[in-house]
Design an enzyme around this catalytic site. Structure first.
Site, PDB file in Angstrom:
ATOM      1  N   GLU A  49     -32.209 -33.494   0.159  1.00 35.02           N
ATOM      2  CA  GLU A  49     -33.599 -33.905  -0.033  1.00 35.02           C
ATOM      3  C   GLU A  49     -33.625 -35.420  -0.186  1.00 35.02           C
ATOM      4  O   GLU A  49     -32.938 -35.977  -1.047  1.00 35.02           O
ATOM      5  CB  GLU A  49     -34.206 -33.238  -1.267  1.00 35.02           C
ATOM      6  CG  GLU A  49     -34.468 -31.754  -1.079  1.00 35.02           C
ATOM      7  CD  GLU A  49     -35.090 -31.104  -2.304  1.00 35.02           C
ATOM      8  OE1 GLU A  49     -35.168 -31.766  -3.357  1.00 35.02           O
ATOM      9  OE2 GLU A  49     -35.494 -29.934  -2.202  1.00 35.02           O
ATOM     10  N   ASP A  60     -42.583 -37.091 -11.321  1.00 34.20           N
ATOM     11  CA  ASP A  60     -41.182 -37.471 -11.498  1.00 34.20           C
ATOM     12  C   ASP A  60     -40.978 -38.210 -12.807  1.00 34.20           C
ATOM     13  O   ASP A  60     -41.837 -38.967 -13.260  1.00 34.20           O
ATOM     14  CB  ASP A  60     -40.734 -38.356 -10.335  1.00 34.20           C
ATOM     15  CG  ASP A  60     -40.722 -37.600  -9.027  1.00 34.20           C
ATOM     16  OD1 ASP A  60     -40.047 -36.555  -8.968  1.00 34.20           O
ATOM     17  OD2 ASP A  60     -41.382 -38.039  -8.061  1.00 34.20           O
ATOM     18  N   TYR A 175     -39.494 -24.404  -3.279  1.00 36.11           N
ATOM     19  CA  TYR A 175     -38.852 -25.137  -4.358  1.00 36.11           C
ATOM     20  C   TYR A 175     -39.477 -24.680  -5.669  1.00 36.11           C
ATOM     21  O   TYR A 175     -40.655 -24.921  -5.925  1.00 36.11           O
ATOM     22  CB  TYR A 175     -39.070 -26.638  -4.150  1.00 36.11           C
ATOM     23  CG  TYR A 175     -38.335 -27.550  -5.105  1.00 36.11           C
ATOM     24  CD1 TYR A 175     -38.550 -27.483  -6.486  1.00 36.11           C
ATOM     25  CD2 TYR A 175     -37.456 -28.518  -4.640  1.00 36.11           C
ATOM     26  CE1 TYR A 175     -37.891 -28.319  -7.360  1.00 36.11           C
ATOM     27  CE2 TYR A 175     -36.796 -29.383  -5.507  1.00 36.11           C
ATOM     28  CZ  TYR A 175     -37.021 -29.278  -6.859  1.00 36.11           C
ATOM     29  OH  TYR A 175     -36.374 -30.126  -7.733  1.00 36.11           O
TER      30      TYR A 175
END
Length: 211
Positions: A49, A60, A175
């Protein structure tokens, strides 16, 4: 066959689980990105990724935020990331590469132009954090027409109806964000992860990556 599908088929036949590491393109430098990707493959990565640097990475944690800041300071945007993937493809024609990032750079480039350039560069899948599946049918179709996998996120808070909706549109793998919080948080209940995976697999027939 898409490289992601081929890789998972090979791993399934061997009874193996996939290792999918993440690296932010352009950090610590643009010149280091392709060697890092190659080193990941040598170390056992099955899929890579590649993070597209973005100024406001809402999902994040601080480690990836700072990596994006360092890459952006060196001029690494979406076009540069695609060029880096193309450079990686000159020495590795088999390892799947998934771009992971946010909608704004793709919208700025234009979704059709992005899909064409991603295909030409050798990208295999695209995960856009802020493209919800309910609004991504057209984008997913653009990717699929070019044999690129539209990859979507599921979370501990995702309800079963939405899991079923993601299952209809996702390709390659889904995911599963296995904890509540930003990337890099230190708490994880593995028993709860197992329970949620069982729920996901009632609907999702493609592989599930746990991150």
């Amino acid at each position: 066959m898409n490289r992601i599908d081929a890789t998972f088929a090979r791993l399934r036949a061997a009874g193996r689980t996939a290792l999918i590491p993440y690296v932010t393109a352009g950090d610590p430098s643009p010149a280091a990105t392709v060697p890092i990707m190659s080193a990941l493959v040598t170390a056992g990565a099955d899929v890579i990724e590649v993070g597209v640097p973005f100024s406001d990475p809402m999902a994040d944690g601080p480690v990836i935020q700072r990596a994006s800041e360092r890459a952006l300071a060196q001029g690494v945007g979406l076009a540069a990331v695609l060029a880096l993937v193309g450079a990686f493809r000159k020495t590795d024609a088999t390892t799947p590469v998934v771009l992971m990032g946010y909608a704004n750079p793709i919208e700025a480039m234009g979704t059709v132009t992005f899909a064409d350039r991603a295909r030409a560069a050798g990208v295999d899948g695209v995960l856009v954090v802020d493209y919800p599946p309910e609004e991504a049918a057209d984008f997913a179709a653009l990717l699929e027409a070019r044999d690129l996998a539209p990859i979507f996120l599921l979370a501990p808070t995702t309800r079963e109806a939405r899991i079923a909706a993601v299952a209809k549109i996702a390709r390659g793998y889904v995911y599963y964000v296995s904890l509540k919080g930003v990337t890099g948080a230190g708490h994880l209940d593995t028993a709860e992860v197992g329970r949620k995976l069982a729920e996901i697999r009632r609907h999702v027939r493609i592989p599930v990556g746990v991150g």
